[in-house]
Design a protein around this motif. Structure first.
Motif, PDB file in Angstrom:
ATOM      1  N   GLU A   1       0.813  -1.217   0.000  1.00 37.39           N
ATOM      2  CA  GLU A   1       0.000   0.000   0.000  1.00 37.39           C
ATOM      3  C   GLU A   1       0.849   1.271   0.000  1.00 37.39           C
ATOM      4  N   THR A   2       2.120   1.151   0.358  1.00 36.43           N
ATOM      5  CA  THR A   2       2.960   2.352   0.488  1.00 36.43           C
ATOM      6  C   THR A   2       4.108   2.396  -0.514  1.00 36.43           C
ATOM      7  N   ASN A   3       4.200   1.409  -1.408  1.00 32.60           N
ATOM      8  CA  ASN A   3       5.342   1.346  -2.314  1.00 32.60           C
ATOM      9  C   ASN A   3       4.965   1.395  -3.791  1.00 32.60           C
ATOM     10  N   GLY A   4       3.803   1.898  -4.089  1.00 39.92           N
ATOM     11  CA  GLY A   4       3.426   2.011  -5.493  1.00 39.92           C
ATOM     12  C   GLY A   4       2.019   2.558  -5.636  1.00 39.92           C
ATOM     13  N   GLU A   5       1.612   2.766  -6.884  1.00 38.50           N
ATOM     14  CA  GLU A   5       0.264   3.283  -7.148  1.00 38.50           C
ATOM     15  C   GLU A   5      -0.754   2.158  -7.125  1.00 38.50           C
ATOM     16  N   LEU A   6      -1.876   2.433  -6.504  1.00 37.07           N
ATOM     17  CA  LEU A   6      -2.956   1.457  -6.483  1.00 37.07           C
ATOM     18  C   LEU A   6      -3.737   1.534  -7.787  1.00 37.07           C
ATOM     19  N   GLU A   7      -4.191   0.373  -8.262  1.00 33.01           N
ATOM     20  CA  GLU A   7      -4.976   0.281  -9.487  1.00 33.01           C
ATOM     21  C   GLU A   7      -6.295  -0.423  -9.204  1.00 33.01           C
ATOM     22  N   LEU A   8      -7.143  -0.452 -10.226  1.00 36.24           N
ATOM     23  CA  LEU A   8      -8.366  -1.245 -10.145  1.00 36.24           C
ATOM     24  C   LEU A   8      -7.988  -2.709 -10.330  1.00 36.24           C
ATOM     25  N   LEU A   9      -8.406  -3.552  -9.401  1.00 35.84           N
ATOM     26  CA  LEU A   9      -8.113  -4.979  -9.460  1.00 35.84           C
ATOM     27  C   LEU A   9      -9.344  -5.772  -9.863  1.00 35.84           C
ATOM     28  N   HIS A  10      -9.130  -6.803 -10.665  1.00 35.10           N
ATOM     29  CA  HIS A  10     -10.187  -7.761 -10.961  1.00 35.10           C
ATOM     30  C   HIS A  10     -10.588  -8.469  -9.672  1.00 35.10           C
ATOM     31  N   GLY A  11      -9.602  -8.973  -8.936  1.00 32.59           N
ATOM     32  CA  GLY A  11      -9.860  -9.558  -7.624  1.00 32.59           C
ATOM     33  C   GLY A  11     -10.021 -11.062  -7.608  1.00 32.59           C
ATOM     34  N   ASP A  12     -10.246 -11.689  -8.766  1.00 31.77           N
ATOM     35  CA  ASP A  12     -10.423 -13.152  -8.796  1.00 31.77           C
ATOM     36  C   ASP A  12      -9.980 -13.684 -10.161  1.00 31.77           C
ATOM     37  N   LEU A  13      -8.790 -13.288 -10.567  1.00 32.60           N
ATOM     38  CA  LEU A  13      -8.309 -13.570 -11.921  1.00 32.60           C
ATOM     39  C   LEU A  13      -7.548 -14.898 -11.928  1.00 32.60           C
TER      40      LEU A  13
END
Length: 302
Positions: A184-196
């Motif tokens: 959470e602190t070492n990069g940009e967050l993206e939209l995740l599929h979550g169950d790929l």
């Protein structure tokens, strides 16, 4: 209308009273939306799990899929995520009614699952193609749930249920918590599929491999690699397959080894904690073994 006993059992176990209410009204929902959207029902999909899914044909002859879920946050975020993808690497949403948990989705044809690709390298390469296609920046609106919060909730539930220790080693849980924080602190967050994973990647004759059933989270993009990594390992040389899949991903995708390994530890331990709620000791044992392999790989980084 009679529902398969296995389907009813899954719905009842997963959703309790809300699931029983869903089953009571399911027949009326199907009739209502088939009439309103002028759909002809062909029949249910053969592998029903936690949603009722029908093959249908639209009035103009277009083949589609009618999916009816227990209306909750999960079905809401699935609709939101599918809308953001807009058919780019994911089966498109044709119509959706979040308050009823109803979706009309495009049908992928022939719909062959990635499970049919037996060669591990080829299967992982096809997975990487889909992962690249669905990458999306995190939209400001609508908002999405942080995957780290999902992990912390799973760890809290596990500890409350097992105050003196359980099938998931506490050292795994503690490390997974630190890994989520690192991600959470070492990069940009993206939209995740979550169950790929393999079963959620299907072949379309015109567009190649596509995904279905996104869960919709915010998180480090490496987290979306993990469900594929620990999926379909039963009966295989676990460490060898993990090594091959990991190396293919690192060759082809813009993630670092540390980033991937920390995501693997965080997500795999979370999965193991979920399995304790089901009492699935065999699955927990496998997830623990996988986690130990990831930890050894991470320790080698120094």
């Amino acid at each position: 209308m009679q529902w398969p006993a296995s389907f009813q059992k899954k719905i009842d176990a997963a959703f309790g009273e809300a699931g029983r209410h869903y089953l009571e009204g399911l027949s009326d929902l199907i009739s209502h939306y088939c009439q309103e959207w002028k759909l002809t029902v062909e029949g249910p999909v053969p592998n029903l799990s936690y949603n009722y899914v029908l093959f249908v044909t639209c009035a103009d002859g277009t083949p589609a899929v009618l999916k009816i879920s227990v209306p909750n946050d999960d079905s809401l975020y699935e609709i939101r995520t599918t809308e953001v993808y807009r058919g780019g690497g994911c089966a498109a949403l044709l119509k959706g009614v979040p308050e009823d948990g109803v979706q009309l989705l495009e049908r992928l044809s022939p719909g062959t699952m990635l499970t049919e690709v037996k060669d591990e390298r080829q299967s992982t390469e096809r997975f990487c193609e889909v992962w690249r296609r669905i990458r999306q920046p995190l939209p400001q609106k609508p908002t999405f749930r942080p995957v780290g919060e999902m992990g912390r909730a799973a760890f809290k539930t596990y500890r409350l249920a097992h105050p003196y220790g359980g099938a998931v080693p506490d050292r795994h849980v503690q490390l997974a918590e630190r890994c989520f924080k690192w991600l959470e602190t070492n990069g940009e967050l993206e939209l995740l599929h979550g169950d790929l994973h393999h079963q959620n990647i299907l072949l379309d004759a015109e567009r190649g491999w596509m995904t279905i059933d996104p869960h919709g989270y915010a998180g480090d993009p490496a987290c979306d690699l993990v469900p594929f990594l620990y999926n379909r390992l039963e009966g295989k040389p676990v460490e060898d397959v993990l090594s091959l899949r990991t190396e293919v991903m690192l060759e082809q995708l813009p993630v670092s080894r540390e980033q991937l390994l920390r995501a693997c530890i965080a997500m795999t331990v979370m999965s193991a904690c979920w399995y304790t709620e089901e009492g699935n000791l065999q699955a927990i044992k496998l997830q623990n073994r996988i986690t130990d392999w990831y930890i050894r790989e991470l320790n080698q980084l120094g």
